[in-house]
Design an enzyme around this catalytic site. Sequence first.
Site, PDB file in Angstrom:
ATOM      1  N   GLY A 231       0.827  -1.208   0.000  1.00  0.00           N
ATOM      2  CA  GLY A 231       0.000   0.000   0.000  1.00  0.00           C
ATOM      3  C   GLY A 231       0.855   1.249   0.000  1.00  0.00           C
ATOM      4  O   GLY A 231       0.647   2.155  -0.787  1.00  0.00           O
ATOM      5  N   ILE A 597      12.204  -4.368  19.972  1.00  0.00           N
ATOM      6  CA  ILE A 597      11.904  -5.011  18.695  1.00  0.00           C
ATOM      7  C   ILE A 597      11.126  -6.281  19.003  1.00  0.00           C
ATOM      8  O   ILE A 597      11.666  -7.271  19.487  1.00  0.00           O
ATOM      9  CB  ILE A 597      13.199  -5.306  17.910  1.00  0.00           C
ATOM     10  CG1 ILE A 597      13.934  -4.007  17.593  1.00  0.00           C
ATOM     11  CG2 ILE A 597      12.893  -6.078  16.627  1.00  0.00           C
ATOM     12  CD1 ILE A 597      13.116  -2.967  16.839  1.00  0.00           C
ATOM     13  N   LYS A 601      12.462 -10.519  12.670  1.00  0.00           N
ATOM     14  CA  LYS A 601      12.550 -10.741  11.215  1.00  0.00           C
ATOM     15  C   LYS A 601      11.773  -9.702  10.420  1.00  0.00           C
ATOM     16  O   LYS A 601      12.263  -9.129   9.456  1.00  0.00           O
ATOM     17  CB  LYS A 601      11.997 -12.122  10.856  1.00  0.00           C
ATOM     18  CG  LYS A 601      13.069 -13.162  10.711  1.00  0.00           C
ATOM     19  CD  LYS A 601      12.529 -14.425  10.088  1.00  0.00           C
ATOM     20  CE  LYS A 601      13.566 -15.520  10.309  1.00  0.00           C
ATOM     21  NZ  LYS A 601      13.080 -16.838   9.892  1.00  0.00           N
ATOM     22  N   THR A 602      10.520  -9.481  10.839  1.00  0.00           N
ATOM     23  CA  THR A 602       9.717  -8.540  10.064  1.00  0.00           C
ATOM     24  C   THR A 602      10.196  -7.104  10.298  1.00  0.00           C
ATOM     25  O   THR A 602      10.088  -6.262   9.409  1.00  0.00           O
ATOM     26  CB  THR A 602       8.211  -8.676  10.389  1.00  0.00           C
ATOM     27  OG1 THR A 602       8.029  -8.528  11.787  1.00  0.00           O
ATOM     28  CG2 THR A 602       7.678 -10.017   9.946  1.00  0.00           C
ATOM     29  N   GLN A 606      11.252  -4.522   7.369  1.00  0.00           N
ATOM     30  CA  GLN A 606      10.792  -3.137   7.248  1.00  0.00           C
ATOM     31  C   GLN A 606      11.956  -2.219   6.916  1.00  0.00           C
ATOM     32  O   GLN A 606      11.853  -1.348   6.049  1.00  0.00           O
ATOM     33  CB  GLN A 606      10.164  -2.674   8.572  1.00  0.00           C
ATOM     34  CG  GLN A 606       8.752  -3.136   8.774  1.00  0.00           C
ATOM     35  CD  GLN A 606       7.800  -2.415   7.853  1.00  0.00           C
ATOM     36  OE1 GLN A 606       7.528  -1.239   8.013  1.00  0.00           O
ATOM     37  NE2 GLN A 606       7.308  -3.111   6.861  1.00  0.00           N
ATOM     38  N   LYS A 669       8.096   0.984  19.541  1.00  0.00           N
ATOM     39  CA  LYS A 669       7.637   2.122  18.725  1.00  0.00           C
ATOM     40  C   LYS A 669       7.622   1.717  17.249  1.00  0.00           C
ATOM     41  O   LYS A 669       8.271   0.766  16.842  1.00  0.00           O
ATOM     42  CB  LYS A 669       8.569   3.315  18.940  1.00  0.00           C
ATOM     43  CG  LYS A 669       8.570   3.774  20.402  1.00  0.00           C
ATOM     44  CD  LYS A 669       9.297   5.080  20.615  1.00  0.00           C
ATOM     45  CE  LYS A 669      10.782   4.888  20.774  1.00  0.00           C
ATOM     46  NZ  LYS A 669      11.444   6.092  21.313  1.00  0.00           N
ATOM     47  N   GLY A 670       6.875   2.473  16.467  1.00  0.00           N
ATOM     48  CA  GLY A 670       6.714   2.137  15.056  1.00  0.00           C
ATOM     49  C   GLY A 670       8.005   2.297  14.273  1.00  0.00           C
ATOM     50  O   GLY A 670       8.907   3.027  14.679  1.00  0.00           O
ATOM     51  N   GLU A 673       7.868   4.016   8.878  1.00  0.00           N
ATOM     52  CA  GLU A 673       8.232   5.285   8.226  1.00  0.00           C
ATOM     53  C   GLU A 673       9.720   5.599   8.380  1.00  0.00           C
ATOM     54  O   GLU A 673      10.382   5.986   7.415  1.00  0.00           O
ATOM     55  CB  GLU A 673       7.407   6.456   8.796  1.00  0.00           C
ATOM     56  CG  GLU A 673       5.958   6.139   9.149  1.00  0.00           C
ATOM     57  CD  GLU A 673       5.066   5.838   7.965  1.00  0.00           C
ATOM     58  OE1 GLU A 673       5.441   6.143   6.826  1.00  0.00           O
ATOM     59  OE2 GLU A 673       3.978   5.266   8.189  1.00  0.00           O
TER      60      GLU A 673
END
Lengths: 709, 327
Positions: A231, A597, A601-602, A606, A669-670, A673
Site C-alpha cells: 500500500g 523489537i 525478522k519482520t 521493514q 515504537k513504530g 516510516e
Amino acid sequence: MENQFLRDENDRVDGIYKVTGKAKYFAEYELPGLTYGVLVTSTITKGKILSLDTKAAEKAPGVISVVSHLNKPSAPGYEQEGGSPFKIFYTDKIFFNGQPIAIVVANTFEKATYAASLVKATYAKEEFNTDFEKAIGDAKAKKLQGQPDYKRGIENAYKTAEVQIEAKYHLPIETHNPMELHGIIADWRPNNQVTVYAKTQGVKATQGTIANVFKIPIENIQVNSEFVGGGFGMALRTWPVEIATVMASKHIGKPVKLVITRMQMFTMVGNRPAAVQTIGLGANKDGTLTGITHRAFGETSVYENFTEGVVNMAKFMYQCDNVNTQYFVVPVDLGVPIWMRGPGEATGAFALESAIDEMAHALDMDPLEFRIKNDPEKDQQRNKPFSDKNIKEAYRIGSQKIGWSERKNKPGSLIDGQWKMGYGVSIGVFNANRGRASVKGILKADGTLVLQSATSDIGPGTGTGMTLIASKLLGIPVNKIKFELGDSSLPPAPSQGGSATLSTVGSAVNDVCVSLKSTIAELAANSNMDATSNFVEVLKKNNLPSIEVTKQSQAGKERDDYSMYSFSIHFVKVKVHSLTGVVKVDKIVSVGDSGTIVSPKTARSQMVGGAVGGVGMALTEESIIDHRYGRYINNNFADYHVPVNADIPEIEVHFINKPDPYINPMGAKGMGEIALIGFSAAVANAVFNATGKRIRTLPITPDKILASS
Amino acid sequence: MINFQYLRTTTAKSAIALLLKDKNSKFIAGGTNLIDLMKRGVTAPEKLIDINHVPLKQIELVGDKVIIGALASNTAVAENSLIKEKLPLLAMALNAGASAQLRNVATVGGNMMQRTRCGYFYDIEMPCNKRQPGSGCGAIGGFNRMHAIFGTSDKCIAVHPSDMCVALTALDAVVVLANAKGERKILFKDFHRLAGDTPQLDNNLKADEMIIRLEIPINNLVKNSHYLKVRDRASYAFALVSVAAGLEISNNKITDVRLTMGGVAHKPWRLTASENFLKGKEATVENFEQAAKLAMTDAKSFGENDFKLQMAPNSIIEALTVAKSKA
Ligand SMILES: Cc1cc2nc3c(=O)[nH]c(=O)nc-3n(C[C@H](O)[C@H](O)[C@H](O)COP(=O)(O)OP(=O)(O)OC[C@H]3O[C@@H](n4cnc5c(N)ncnc54)[C@H](O)[C@@H]3O)c2cc1C
Ligand code: SF4
C-alpha cells in the site's frame, strides 16, 4: 488451526500462504454472477464534459451497463456534503487528465475493456496547469493554504550567523506503485446489504466511507481485506473509483469487480506530492547551530487539499533556539496526492538532512560530529523530555559498521580508477504514535489462542508481531496462535498508517493476554489448582471449552508528559562514475532506534524495504508529466524506475532494541516510516562526499551528475 | 473485444504465404513487444501468425561465419558457448537488455523489429508522427530525455531501443530476409532506417518479407571488446546511451576497430569516422578522446537530452578504455 509451517518462532505467520499462492487478495475472490468494471477516463485536463456517447458501448457484446454522471444511482451522502472530497460521477466537471468519467460493466474483463474504448466524450476545454514549479511562481500573489507558521526565538536567525548556508531542494512526484493494482469487488444486495473485498489499509475506514456516501447503516456493510499486496499509503483512503464500483453494483444488482490498470495507478489513486523547499541554517564557527529556517511548498489538487508534515523535523531534531518554519500547498490540475511511506517527513528530511551536511562542509566538520554536537537533550518544540532516544549509540554502531573512519572530509578524496567513493549519513525521525484499538482473545481448551481485530496488514507482518506479543505473555507457542484481521466485523482498530499498528493494536493484544492470564489464575485458584497450572488443564478442570475477553486499549497521560519519537540513522557508501555519471550504492547500514523489537525478522524486513524505497527516491523514481497535455509520460514499470535487485547492495540492519519506558506496555515504537525517512539525503550526502557535487533535485540520475559542476 | 485470428505455422514458406494473404496480419514471435502495442491500441492486427514453431533457432559456425536463426531466443544466443567464444560483444549486449524473463522469450527477429519506446508513440491520445503520420511529434518540445542526437529529422527524434542491434551493427552482421520468391541479403547497418520524412518506417523489411537468419563473420576483436550501457538503473532499463566497442591491437597499434552507439539515433549509430581515425593509431586515452570528439561532429540535442552531448563521448572513451584493458 495449527500452523505447521513455522520453522522458528520469528517466522512470518503468513509467509507460507504468500509464497504458495494460498493468500487471497481482493481481486481473487470469485462471487456468483461476478461482473467486471473498466473505467473510461478523461483525455483532457480541465473543463467540462459536453456529451458522453455510450450507445455503442452499451450495444457491445457482454455489456451490462455503463454508469456515469448521466445515470448514476443515488448517493445521498453526495447531496449533503460540501464541495470536498471529490464526488465521482457527480457532475460534468473535469479536474485532471485521466479522471474517471464512466465505468463500463460487462460479463468479462476483456469485453468491458473493449466496450470502454467505444465510449466517446466531447469536452469544453479550459486552460490548465499541471506544472507545480510554475504554479508556485504564479501563486505568489494569491493566498495559499497550508499549515500555521512556526517560530521559536528569532525569525531567520541564520541570516546573521557567523556561518550561513541557504539552499533550495526539489522533489518530483513519486507514485506508490505497489505490485498489487488498486481496485475493489463490490456486491450490493437487495435491502441494501453491501459486501466488499477491498485493497485497503483500513477496513473500518472503508466501511465508514461507504456508509457515509450511500447513507446506509454501517452494520449493513461488510469489508474484507485479509491480504494486501502493498500500500505504502495509497490505500489509506477509499478512493472515488471504489465508490464508483459500489454505485455500479447498486445500479445493476450484481457484484462488480474493478482492477485499475498500471497507467491508472498514476492518475487517480494518489502520489507523493512534488515539493520545493528552502532551508537556511546558521551556526557559530565552533559548530553550534544558531538558526534553522525551513520553508516548503507542497503540491496539492484544485478540488481537494492535501497537507503533510514536511517541516515537522526542523522544529525539534536539533538543539537550536531560533527556528522558524512555513508550509504552503499549491494546487495544480492533477489528481489529489496522498501520504506515501515516510510521508511529508521523508520529503522534509531530504532537504533538512542535506542542508545539515552542507553546513558541516561549510564548517569543515565531520557531519556526524556536527550532528552529535547539536543533538538536543529535550524536545524544544514541545518543551518536554523525550520518552526515549538513543541516537548517539545509533551513530556509534552505524559508523563502525559502515567503516566511517575510511571517510575523508574533503570531497573527491577516495578514487578507484574512474569511480569516486563517498560516505553519507542522515537521520530519520517520526512521531511514535499510539491510537485506540480493540482486540478479542479466545483461549481454547485445545491449547490454542485466537486473537481478532479489524486492523490490516499491508505487508509489515502485523499478524506475526501480534502473535509474538501474545506468545511471550502467555507462553503459548506461536504455531498455536492465530491473529485474525482484515474483516470489518471484528473489534475496531484504526487504519494501518503512521507506523502505529504495532503500538496501538499490540497494546490491546497485551491487555487481552494479561486479562486472560488473570482469569486463568482465578479459575485455577477457584478449583484448587496450582497458580502456575497450564491453561488447558485449568479450562478442562472447569469444563470450559474456551474463555474469551475483549479489551479496548489506548494511551494515557504519559503522552502529555513525554515527547515520543522513533529514530533511524542511515549510513550509505556510494561510488560515482566520473565519465558516465552513474551512481552505485555500495553499502547500506541502517540503525533503528524504535524501542523494543517485538518481531526481529519482520522488523528487519521493514528496514530493508525502507532502504530499497530510499534508493528509489534518491536515484530513480520520478513521475513525469508533459505539461502541455497534462498527461503522464512514464506511467508504466518499464519507464517508472523502481530499484531492481542489481541496484541494491548489502543492507545491514541494526536495532538499539531498548524498551521505551512510556509509550506502551511493550516499549515498542513504530518503524515503517523511519526506515525510509532521511534515506535519500544519506545518498545525496554520500554523492557529495564522493564528487563534491551537491545534487539538490531528486532523483540523482546520471545526467544530473554530469551537468553539475 | 477486438477479435483477432491466431494462426500457427511450422515453415517459413507457409508463414510468408499467410502474411501475403492478408494485409492486416503480423508475425508473432516472443510477443514481448507486439502484445504490449496491441494492449495500448497502437496496433490492431486481424491475424497473428505464430512463427515460434518454424525451425529457425539454429546457432552454428559455418565456415568463417556464425549463423543465428531469427527465432533463437535472446537467452539462447547470449548463453551459447560459440557466441561467448567468438562473439562476446553480442552476448554482452544481449545480457544488457531487458530482463531475464523477457530475454527467455524474446527472439532475434523480434528484437530487430521492436519499436521505439518513445512515450508519445505508446499513448494514442498524444501526437506522434511514427504512430500516426502527420499528427506531429510530441517529443520535440516535450519529454525527450531518452531521444536521439544523431540523424534526427523534424518529423521524429525517436531512438531504436535495442542493445543487441548495436552489437550486430558493430560486428558487420548480414541479415537474410525471405519472401515467397526467395531470399535476399542486406547489411545489418542498412536494415534500420533514419526517420527522415517517413518516421512510420523503422526499417527496410518489406511487407511481404520475413527475417530468416543472421550471418556474422568471425573476427579478431574477441579479446578486446566491451558493451557499455549507461542507464538510470543497473538492470531492466533502456539505454541513455550505449557503446559497442571492439579493438584488435597488435604491436600496440589498433589494426581493427568497431564502434557503434545505441540510444542516440533512430538506428544503431556506427561511428565510421572515429573508427577510421583510430585505425593504425596507438590505443591511448588521448586517441580515444579524439575519436570521441570526432563522433560528436553532427550531434544535435533537444533540451532534455542535452546531457547526451557529454555522456556520449564520455561513454565512447570509457568503452574503448575498458575494451583495451581486457587481458
Ligand atoms: C519492459 C521491457 C524492457 C525491455 N528492455 C530492453 C532493453 O533494455 N534492451 C533491448 O534491447 N530490448 C529491451 N526490450 C525489448 C525486447 O528486447 C523486445 O521486446 C524483444 O526483443 C522483442 O522480441 P519478440 O520475439 O518478443 O518480438 P514480438 O513482440 O513477437 O514481435 C515484435 C515485432 O517483430 C515482428 N517479427 C518478429 N519476428 C519476426 C521475423 N522473424 N520476421 C519479421 N518480423 C518479425 C513481429 O511481427 C512484431 O511486429 C524490453 C522490452 C520490455 C517489454
Ligand atoms: S519522436 Fe518519433 S515516436 Fe516519438 S513522438 Fe516524435 S514522432 Fe512519435
